[in-house]
Design a protein around this motif. Structure first.
Motif, short mmCIF file in Angstrom:
data_model
loop_
_atom_site.label_atom_id
_atom_site.label_comp_id
_atom_site.label_asym_id
_atom_site.label_seq_id
_atom_site.Cartn_x
_atom_site.Cartn_y
_atom_site.Cartn_z
N VAL A 65 -40.04 9.77 17.75
CA VAL A 65 -39.78 8.47 18.39
C VAL A 65 -38.59 8.54 19.33
CG1 VAL A 65 -38.47 7.73 16.34
CG2 VAL A 65 -39.25 6.03 17.98
N ASN A 68 -39.90 10.20 22.43
CA ASN A 68 -40.95 9.40 23.08
C ASN A 68 -40.39 8.19 23.81
OD1 ASN A 68 -42.94 11.12 22.12
ND2 ASN A 68 -43.30 9.90 20.27
N THR A 69 -39.27 7.67 23.35
CA THR A 69 -38.73 6.44 23.93
C THR A 69 -37.41 6.65 24.66
OG1 THR A 69 -37.67 5.86 21.82
CG2 THR A 69 -39.87 4.99 22.21
N SER A 71 -35.02 7.30 27.61
CA SER A 71 -35.21 6.99 29.02
C SER A 71 -35.02 8.23 29.89
CB SER A 71 -34.23 5.90 29.46
OG SER A 71 -32.90 6.41 29.51
N LYS A 223 -46.97 -1.91 19.53
CA LYS A 223 -46.57 -0.83 20.44
C LYS A 223 -46.72 0.53 19.76
CE LYS A 223 -42.56 0.99 22.92
NZ LYS A 223 -41.11 0.81 23.20
N HIS A 312 -37.89 2.42 17.12
CA HIS A 312 -38.87 2.10 18.16
C HIS A 312 -38.42 0.94 19.05
CE1 HIS A 312 -42.17 4.68 16.65
NE2 HIS A 312 -41.63 4.45 15.46
N PRO A 314 -36.59 -1.20 21.90
CA PRO A 314 -36.17 -0.82 23.25
C PRO A 314 -34.69 -0.47 23.31
CG PRO A 314 -37.57 -2.77 23.32
CD PRO A 314 -37.27 -2.51 21.87
N SER A 317 -33.21 4.49 21.20
CA SER A 317 -33.13 5.95 21.30
C SER A 317 -32.01 6.38 22.25
CB SER A 317 -34.47 6.53 21.76
OG SER A 317 -35.45 6.35 20.77
#
Length: 327
Positions: A65, A68-69, A71, A223, A312, A314, A317
């Motif tokens: 995760v 994957n998230t 930026s 999501k 997860h 926003p 991460s």
């Protein structure tokens, strides 16, 4: 050079896309191979920060995760490289019937050596993968540049917990989960039977019940589900070697208690961080608080209103990686 994502179209000489290596990494000492590696961010040789991600329960290398998230701006600015791998028995990794609390940190060390990550690297683990980070702090502290534990699973039988606190935390769980962890601890040979029989409710986590999610978790669920198109891969080695062995080790008798660990960075050459949601319905926050109180060298962040799936959310991460590497 900017990034508009990790897609292959944006991946030239400088950037890695999300891809699986075509070769296996063999741990000769433990006798198993990691076939499905997933690499993210900048190439290893160009990276300033190299991170090994450890996935959670009923997951695989694709469930990284944080990767994957994360930026593209953070990847570019910090020159971050992250590798995720299938833990033994999950995905494309061979099962390890001899797996122990100690064996996985040694596997991670071997993985880092074969990938030439250097003498020190960072580790991040989520949920059951977060629990593995305690073992890394115990058995390979000399290899760590820093560590992050995200909602790490707690073993109710770790020595050092006050009995009344364990009882309170235990009673916060659903009745079927009382039995699931109790069987895993006291009668591990019955774990497979308990979680496949139809007479009584088995583990709510194995069943993916939404009853163990708080309101914030449920908001994040669509999501998470929408991007998880590889569920068949996770258990392809069989539920016994993946899910049930995880339960038996995670809630079994450990050789140590995290509360007895020494500071792995006595000279402040690195740090250990732990994040936990105060409404986590899977891992009781009261036990996590107690662990943090016993280990003053842990940087503990408790997230108001957050459940178990907060990584997860926003921006989470980005925050975790920036804090971990000290940027």
């Amino acid at each position: 050079m900017g990034l508009s994502g990790y897609s292959a179209a944006n991946t030239k000489d400088m950037w890695l896309s999300r891809w699986s290596t075509g070769h296996g990494i063999e741990n000769k000492a433990q006798g198993w191979k990691v076939f499905g590696l997933q690499e993210y961010g900048v190439p290893r040789d160009a990276a300033k920060y190299k991170i090994v991600y450890v996935h959670g329960f009923d997951s695989c290398r694709h469930d990284a995760v944080v990767s994957n998230t994360l930026s593209p701006e953070i990847v570019e600015a910090l020159r971050v490289y992250i590798v995720s791998f299938d833990r033994p028995g999950y995905g494309e990794s061979d099962p390890n019937p001899k797996r122990t609390v100690q064996s996985l940190p040694l596997d991670i060390e071997e993985l880092a050596d074969q990938l030439r990550l250097g003498s020190k690297f960072y580790v991040i683990g989520f949920s059951m993968g977060g629990q593995v980070i305690w073992s890394c702090l115990k058995y390979i502290p000399h290899r760590l540049a820093g560590a992050a534990l995200l909602a790490p699973v707690v073993n109710y039988w770790w020595p050092g917990f006050p009995t009344n606190l364990v009882t309170e935390a235990y009673q916060q769980q659903l009745p079927q989960d009382h039995w699931a962890v109790r069987v895993s601890h006291y009668a591990p040979w019955l774990t497979y039977w308990w979680n496949t029989q139809k007479w009584f409710p088995s583990s709510s986590v194995v069943a993916h019940s939404t009853d163990i999610l708080n309101s914030e978790d449920k908001k994040l669920l669509p999501k998470i589900v929408s991007t998880r198109n590889y569920t068949a891969v996770v258990r392809q080695q069989g539920e016994y070697e993946s899910l049930h062995r995880d339960l038996m080790i995670g809630f079994g008798t450990w050789e140590f208690s995290p509360m007895d660990l020494d500071n792995p960075f006595p000279n402040n050459e690195g740090s250990v961080y732990m994040w936990h949601g105060d409404e986590d319905k899977i891992v009781p926050v009261i036990l996590q608080r107690y662990i943090a109180q016993q280990l003053p060298w842990i940087h503990y962040y408790e997230l108001p209103g957050a459940g178990h799936m907060f990584p997860h959310a926003p921006g989470m991460s980005d925050n975790i990686v920036k804090v971990l590497v000290g940027e």
